[in-house]
Design an enzyme around this catalytic site. Structure first.
Site: not given
Length: 348
Positions: A93, A106, A113, A117, A120, A335
Protein backbone atom coordinates in the site's frame (compact mmCIF):
# COMPACT_ATOMS: atom_id res chain seq x y z
CA UNK A 1 10.38 -16.44 -12.66
CA UNK A 2 12.51 -13.94 -14.58
CA UNK A 3 10.93 -10.58 -15.39
CA UNK A 4 11.94 -8.03 -18.00
CA UNK A 5 13.99 -5.04 -16.76
CA UNK A 6 12.00 -2.01 -15.61
CA UNK A 7 12.66 1.55 -16.84
CA UNK A 8 11.47 2.99 -13.50
CA UNK A 9 14.32 1.17 -11.74
CA UNK A 10 17.13 2.40 -14.00
CA UNK A 11 19.46 5.31 -13.38
CA UNK A 12 20.50 7.44 -16.37
CA UNK A 13 23.46 5.75 -17.96
CA UNK A 14 22.14 2.25 -17.28
CA UNK A 15 19.26 2.59 -19.73
CA UNK A 16 21.56 4.23 -22.28
CA UNK A 17 24.05 1.37 -21.90
CA UNK A 18 21.32 -1.23 -22.35
CA UNK A 19 20.30 0.40 -25.63
CA UNK A 20 23.90 0.82 -26.77
CA UNK A 21 24.47 -2.89 -26.20
CA UNK A 22 21.61 -3.50 -28.64
CA UNK A 23 22.91 -1.00 -31.18
CA UNK A 24 20.18 1.56 -30.49
CA UNK A 25 20.96 5.29 -30.47
CA UNK A 26 21.37 6.76 -26.99
CA UNK A 27 18.89 9.59 -27.50
CA UNK A 28 16.09 7.03 -27.58
CA UNK A 29 16.74 6.41 -23.89
CA UNK A 30 16.01 10.05 -23.06
CA UNK A 31 12.83 9.94 -25.14
CA UNK A 32 11.47 6.92 -23.30
CA UNK A 33 12.54 8.27 -19.89
CA UNK A 34 10.65 11.49 -20.66
CA UNK A 35 7.47 9.51 -21.31
CA UNK A 36 7.81 7.43 -18.14
CA UNK A 37 8.99 10.02 -15.61
CA UNK A 38 7.54 13.28 -16.93
CA UNK A 39 4.33 12.20 -18.63
CA UNK A 40 3.71 9.02 -16.62
CA UNK A 41 2.95 7.05 -19.77
CA UNK A 42 3.60 3.37 -19.11
CA UNK A 43 2.73 1.89 -22.50
CA UNK A 44 5.48 1.85 -25.12
CA UNK A 45 2.77 1.83 -27.79
CA UNK A 46 1.77 5.39 -26.84
CA UNK A 47 5.28 6.87 -27.20
CA UNK A 48 4.58 8.71 -30.45
CA UNK A 49 8.09 10.04 -31.12
CA UNK A 50 9.61 6.54 -31.05
CA UNK A 51 9.42 4.45 -34.27
CA UNK A 52 6.75 1.75 -34.20
CA UNK A 53 9.23 -1.08 -34.73
CA UNK A 54 11.33 0.15 -31.83
CA UNK A 55 8.28 0.51 -29.60
CA UNK A 56 7.38 -3.10 -30.33
CA UNK A 57 10.92 -4.23 -29.56
CA UNK A 58 10.95 -2.31 -26.28
CA UNK A 59 7.60 -3.85 -25.27
CA UNK A 60 9.06 -7.33 -25.75
CA UNK A 61 12.22 -6.66 -23.72
CA UNK A 62 11.33 -4.10 -21.04
CA UNK A 63 8.63 -2.90 -18.68
CA UNK A 64 7.97 0.75 -17.84
CA UNK A 65 6.78 0.11 -14.26
CA UNK A 66 7.01 -2.85 -11.90
CA UNK A 67 3.54 -3.03 -10.36
CA UNK A 68 -0.09 -2.12 -11.01
CA UNK A 69 -2.74 -0.33 -8.92
CA UNK A 70 -5.51 -2.72 -7.90
CA UNK A 71 -7.63 -0.77 -5.42
CA UNK A 72 -8.06 2.82 -4.29
CA UNK A 73 -9.75 4.36 -1.26
CA UNK A 74 -10.46 8.02 -0.58
CA UNK A 75 -10.61 9.45 2.96
CA UNK A 76 -12.91 12.26 4.01
CA UNK A 77 -9.92 14.61 4.22
CA UNK A 78 -8.90 13.84 0.61
CA UNK A 79 -6.11 11.40 1.44
CA UNK A 80 -5.87 8.57 -1.08
CA UNK A 81 -4.72 5.04 -0.32
CA UNK A 82 -3.59 2.70 -3.10
CA UNK A 83 -3.24 -1.06 -3.06
CA UNK A 84 -0.61 -2.16 -5.60
CA UNK A 85 -0.05 -5.66 -6.93
CA UNK A 86 3.49 -6.71 -7.87
CA UNK A 87 4.39 -9.01 -10.77
CA UNK A 88 4.74 -11.97 -8.37
CA UNK A 89 1.37 -11.30 -6.75
CA UNK A 90 2.47 -9.52 -3.57
CA UNK A 91 0.42 -6.57 -2.27
CA UNK A 92 1.68 -3.26 -0.90
CA UNK A 93 0.00 0.00 0.00
CA UNK A 94 0.94 3.62 -0.64
CA UNK A 95 -0.71 6.88 0.35
CA UNK A 96 -1.16 10.29 -1.29
CA UNK A 97 -1.50 13.06 1.29
CA UNK A 98 -2.89 16.29 -0.11
CA UNK A 99 -2.31 19.68 1.49
CA UNK A 100 -2.65 23.27 0.34
CA UNK A 101 0.88 23.67 -1.00
CA UNK A 102 2.16 20.12 -1.31
CA UNK A 103 1.31 16.62 -2.39
CA UNK A 104 3.19 13.96 -0.48
CA UNK A 105 3.44 10.32 -1.48
CA UNK A 106 4.16 7.80 1.26
CA UNK A 107 5.83 4.74 -0.30
CA UNK A 108 6.45 1.22 0.95
CA UNK A 109 9.84 -0.51 0.78
CA UNK A 110 8.98 -4.07 1.85
CA UNK A 111 6.14 -6.55 1.70
CA UNK A 112 5.38 -6.75 5.41
CA UNK A 113 7.93 -5.90 8.09
CA UNK A 114 10.11 -7.87 10.49
CA UNK A 115 10.32 -5.27 13.28
CA UNK A 116 6.87 -5.66 14.88
CA UNK A 117 6.52 -2.18 16.40
CA UNK A 118 3.54 -2.25 18.73
CA UNK A 119 1.95 0.85 17.23
CA UNK A 120 2.14 -0.41 13.63
CA UNK A 121 -0.15 -2.80 11.78
CA UNK A 122 2.34 -3.76 9.08
CA UNK A 123 4.52 -5.93 11.29
CA UNK A 124 1.58 -7.98 12.56
CA UNK A 125 1.57 -9.98 9.33
CA UNK A 126 5.32 -10.60 9.40
CA UNK A 127 7.91 -10.06 6.70
CA UNK A 128 7.67 -11.47 3.16
CA UNK A 129 10.30 -9.79 1.01
CA UNK A 130 12.05 -6.57 0.06
CA UNK A 131 10.77 -4.42 -2.76
CA UNK A 132 13.07 -3.55 -5.64
CA UNK A 133 13.95 0.05 -6.44
CA UNK A 134 11.73 -0.27 -9.51
CA UNK A 135 8.78 -1.32 -7.34
CA UNK A 136 9.38 1.57 -4.94
CA UNK A 137 9.67 4.19 -7.70
CA UNK A 138 6.68 2.73 -9.57
CA UNK A 139 4.42 3.50 -6.60
CA UNK A 140 5.20 7.19 -6.91
CA UNK A 141 4.91 7.22 -10.71
CA UNK A 142 1.43 5.68 -10.67
CA UNK A 143 0.20 8.05 -7.99
CA UNK A 144 1.67 11.04 -9.83
CA UNK A 145 -0.16 9.89 -12.98
CA UNK A 146 -3.48 9.94 -11.12
CA UNK A 147 -2.75 13.14 -9.16
CA UNK A 148 -2.06 15.25 -12.25
CA UNK A 149 -2.05 18.11 -13.00
CA UNK A 150 -0.85 18.90 -9.45
CA UNK A 151 2.72 17.59 -9.09
CA UNK A 152 3.98 15.33 -6.33
CA UNK A 153 6.19 17.64 -4.27
CA UNK A 154 7.47 15.30 -1.54
CA UNK A 155 8.05 11.59 -0.98
CA UNK A 156 8.33 9.94 2.43
CA UNK A 157 9.57 6.40 3.00
CA UNK A 158 7.05 5.78 5.76
CA UNK A 159 4.85 3.06 4.29
CA UNK A 160 5.07 -0.68 4.78
CA UNK A 161 8.44 -2.04 5.86
CA UNK A 162 11.69 -0.71 7.32
CA UNK A 163 13.49 1.23 4.55
CA UNK A 164 16.98 0.81 6.02
CA UNK A 165 16.56 -2.97 6.31
CA UNK A 166 16.24 -2.84 2.51
CA UNK A 167 19.14 -0.43 2.30
CA UNK A 168 20.50 -1.01 -1.20
CA UNK A 169 17.17 -0.86 -3.02
CA UNK A 170 15.88 2.01 -0.89
CA UNK A 171 18.95 4.14 -1.59
CA UNK A 172 18.87 3.25 -5.27
CA UNK A 173 15.26 4.43 -5.46
CA UNK A 174 16.18 7.67 -3.67
CA UNK A 175 18.90 8.36 -6.20
CA UNK A 176 16.45 7.73 -9.06
CA UNK A 177 13.84 10.05 -7.56
CA UNK A 178 16.46 12.69 -6.85
CA UNK A 179 18.10 12.60 -10.30
CA UNK A 180 17.06 15.61 -12.44
CA UNK A 181 16.46 13.38 -15.47
CA UNK A 182 14.20 11.03 -13.49
CA UNK A 183 12.13 12.05 -10.46
CA UNK A 184 13.72 15.49 -10.12
CA UNK A 185 12.94 15.78 -6.39
CA UNK A 186 15.40 17.73 -4.25
CA UNK A 187 17.06 16.04 -1.29
CA UNK A 188 15.00 18.07 1.18
CA UNK A 189 11.82 16.74 -0.40
CA UNK A 190 12.76 13.08 0.17
CA UNK A 191 12.55 11.65 3.71
CA UNK A 192 13.60 8.19 4.86
CA UNK A 193 11.93 7.09 8.08
CA UNK A 194 13.47 4.37 10.23
CA UNK A 195 12.69 2.53 13.43
CA UNK A 196 16.33 3.07 14.35
CA UNK A 197 19.14 1.08 12.70
CA UNK A 198 22.35 2.88 13.77
CA UNK A 199 24.80 1.36 11.28
CA UNK A 200 22.55 2.15 8.34
CA UNK A 201 21.93 5.71 9.58
CA UNK A 202 25.69 6.27 9.62
CA UNK A 203 25.97 4.69 6.19
CA UNK A 204 23.41 7.18 4.82
CA UNK A 205 25.66 9.98 6.03
CA UNK A 206 28.89 8.41 4.76
CA UNK A 207 27.43 7.77 1.31
CA UNK A 208 25.88 11.25 1.03
CA UNK A 209 22.44 9.87 0.22
CA UNK A 210 20.29 12.84 -0.87
CA UNK A 211 17.54 12.66 1.74
CA UNK A 212 16.22 13.86 5.06
CA UNK A 213 16.13 11.48 8.03
CA UNK A 214 13.19 10.74 10.31
CA UNK A 215 13.50 8.39 13.29
CA UNK A 216 10.56 6.80 15.09
CA UNK A 217 11.28 7.31 18.78
CA UNK A 218 8.03 7.04 20.80
CA UNK A 219 9.88 6.82 24.12
CA UNK A 220 13.03 8.33 25.60
CA UNK A 221 13.91 5.50 28.01
CA UNK A 222 15.11 2.06 26.95
CA UNK A 223 12.63 -0.02 28.97
CA UNK A 224 9.54 1.72 27.59
CA UNK A 225 10.90 2.01 24.06
CA UNK A 226 11.76 -1.70 24.04
CA UNK A 227 8.16 -2.43 24.99
CA UNK A 228 6.83 -0.28 22.16
CA UNK A 229 9.58 -1.00 19.63
CA UNK A 230 11.36 -4.37 19.97
CA UNK A 231 14.21 -3.09 17.78
CA UNK A 232 15.38 -1.13 20.82
CA UNK A 233 16.42 -4.36 22.54
CA UNK A 234 19.05 -4.85 19.86
CA UNK A 235 19.87 -1.18 19.28
CA UNK A 236 19.34 0.79 22.51
CA UNK A 237 18.97 4.54 22.62
CA UNK A 238 22.60 5.39 23.34
CA UNK A 239 23.82 3.90 20.07
CA UNK A 240 20.88 5.24 18.11
CA UNK A 241 21.40 8.78 19.36
CA UNK A 242 25.13 8.60 18.62
CA UNK A 243 24.34 7.62 15.02
CA UNK A 244 21.78 10.43 14.70
CA UNK A 245 24.25 13.02 16.01
CA UNK A 246 26.86 11.77 13.58
CA UNK A 247 24.33 12.00 10.74
CA UNK A 248 23.71 15.66 11.54
CA UNK A 249 27.41 16.43 11.95
CA UNK A 250 28.26 14.78 8.62
CA UNK A 251 25.33 16.01 6.50
CA UNK A 252 24.40 19.28 8.27
CA UNK A 253 20.78 18.08 8.11
CA UNK A 254 18.49 18.10 11.12
CA UNK A 255 17.04 14.76 12.25
CA UNK A 256 13.30 14.64 12.88
CA UNK A 257 12.11 12.35 15.67
CA UNK A 258 8.59 10.95 15.42
CA UNK A 259 6.86 10.58 18.77
CA UNK A 260 3.47 8.84 18.62
CA UNK A 261 1.56 9.45 21.84
CA UNK A 262 -0.40 6.57 23.37
CA UNK A 263 -2.79 7.37 26.20
CA UNK A 264 -1.34 6.69 29.65
CA UNK A 265 1.73 5.01 28.18
CA UNK A 266 4.21 7.67 27.04
CA UNK A 267 2.35 10.96 27.56
CA UNK A 268 3.07 11.87 31.18
CA UNK A 269 5.28 14.67 32.56
CA UNK A 270 8.09 12.20 33.35
CA UNK A 271 8.07 11.09 29.71
CA UNK A 272 8.32 14.69 28.52
CA UNK A 273 11.23 15.29 30.90
CA UNK A 274 13.00 12.16 29.68
CA UNK A 275 12.59 13.33 26.09
CA UNK A 276 14.04 16.72 26.97
CA UNK A 277 17.00 15.06 28.66
CA UNK A 278 17.62 12.71 25.71
CA UNK A 279 17.48 15.43 23.06
CA UNK A 280 18.87 18.36 25.04
CA UNK A 281 21.65 20.17 23.20
CA UNK A 282 20.93 18.34 19.93
CA UNK A 283 19.67 20.51 17.07
CA UNK A 284 16.72 18.37 16.03
CA UNK A 285 12.93 18.41 15.66
CA UNK A 286 10.16 16.36 17.24
CA UNK A 287 6.90 15.57 15.48
CA UNK A 288 4.22 14.65 18.02
CA UNK A 289 1.36 12.53 16.68
CA UNK A 290 -1.65 10.88 18.27
CA UNK A 291 -1.65 7.10 17.93
CA UNK A 292 -4.07 5.73 15.38
CA UNK A 293 -6.32 2.71 15.87
CA UNK A 294 -4.42 -0.52 15.22
CA UNK A 295 -6.24 -3.77 16.01
CA UNK A 296 -4.46 -5.83 18.64
CA UNK A 297 -1.98 -3.13 19.66
CA UNK A 298 -3.47 -2.56 23.12
CA UNK A 299 -2.81 1.19 22.81
CA UNK A 300 -5.43 3.92 22.71
CA UNK A 301 -5.32 7.56 21.74
CA UNK A 302 -5.20 10.19 24.48
CA UNK A 303 -7.42 13.26 24.30
CA UNK A 304 -6.44 16.13 22.04
CA UNK A 305 -5.94 18.26 25.15
CA UNK A 306 -3.50 15.73 26.64
CA UNK A 307 -1.50 15.54 23.41
CA UNK A 308 -1.32 19.32 23.35
CA UNK A 309 -0.18 19.45 26.98
CA UNK A 310 2.50 16.87 26.30
CA UNK A 311 3.76 18.85 23.30
CA UNK A 312 3.92 21.99 25.41
CA UNK A 313 5.90 20.20 28.13
CA UNK A 314 8.45 19.05 25.57
CA UNK A 315 8.68 22.46 23.90
CA UNK A 316 9.22 24.10 27.29
CA UNK A 317 12.58 22.28 27.42
CA UNK A 318 13.80 24.17 24.33
CA UNK A 319 13.03 21.31 21.98
CA UNK A 320 11.56 22.15 18.56
CA UNK A 321 8.13 20.51 18.49
CA UNK A 322 5.45 20.26 15.82
CA UNK A 323 2.04 18.82 16.64
CA UNK A 324 1.01 16.78 13.60
CA UNK A 325 -2.52 15.88 12.54
CA UNK A 326 -3.00 12.36 11.22
CA UNK A 327 -4.59 12.05 7.79
CA UNK A 328 -6.54 9.17 6.29
CA UNK A 329 -7.42 7.25 9.45
CA UNK A 330 -10.94 6.50 8.21
CA UNK A 331 -9.50 4.36 5.39
CA UNK A 332 -6.71 2.84 7.52
CA UNK A 333 -4.26 5.02 5.64
CA UNK A 334 -2.75 6.97 8.55
CA UNK A 335 0.56 6.47 10.31
CA UNK A 336 0.99 2.85 11.43
CA UNK A 337 -2.14 1.53 9.73
CA UNK A 338 -0.88 0.14 6.40
CA UNK A 339 -1.14 -3.59 6.05
CA UNK A 340 -2.37 -4.28 2.49
CA UNK A 341 -5.66 -5.75 3.67
CA UNK A 342 -8.95 -5.22 1.89
CA UNK A 343 -10.67 -3.91 5.00
CA UNK A 344 -11.06 -0.22 4.14
CA UNK A 345 -14.29 1.46 3.11
CA UNK A 346 -15.03 3.28 -0.10
CA UNK A 347 -13.14 3.63 -3.32
CA UNK A 348 -11.76 6.51 -5.31
Amino acid sequence: MKYNPVIAGMLPGEWEQALADSGIAGYRAAQVREWVFRRQEFSFAAMANVPAALRAAFAERYRCVALQPEERARAQDGTMKYLFRTADGAAVESVLIRAARRQTVCVSTQVGCAYACALCATGQAGFERDLSAAEIVSQLLWIQKEARPAPVTHVVYMGMGEPLANYTQTVRSVRILNHPDCGGLGARRITISTCGLPAEIERLADEAVPCELSVSLHAAEDALRSRMMPVNRRYPLAGLMAACRRFTQKTKRIVTFEYVVAGGVNDQPEHARALGKLLGGFDCKVNVLTCNPVAGSGFTAPSAAQVRRFSEMVAAQRIKVTLRVSRGADIAGACGQLRALRDHNGSG
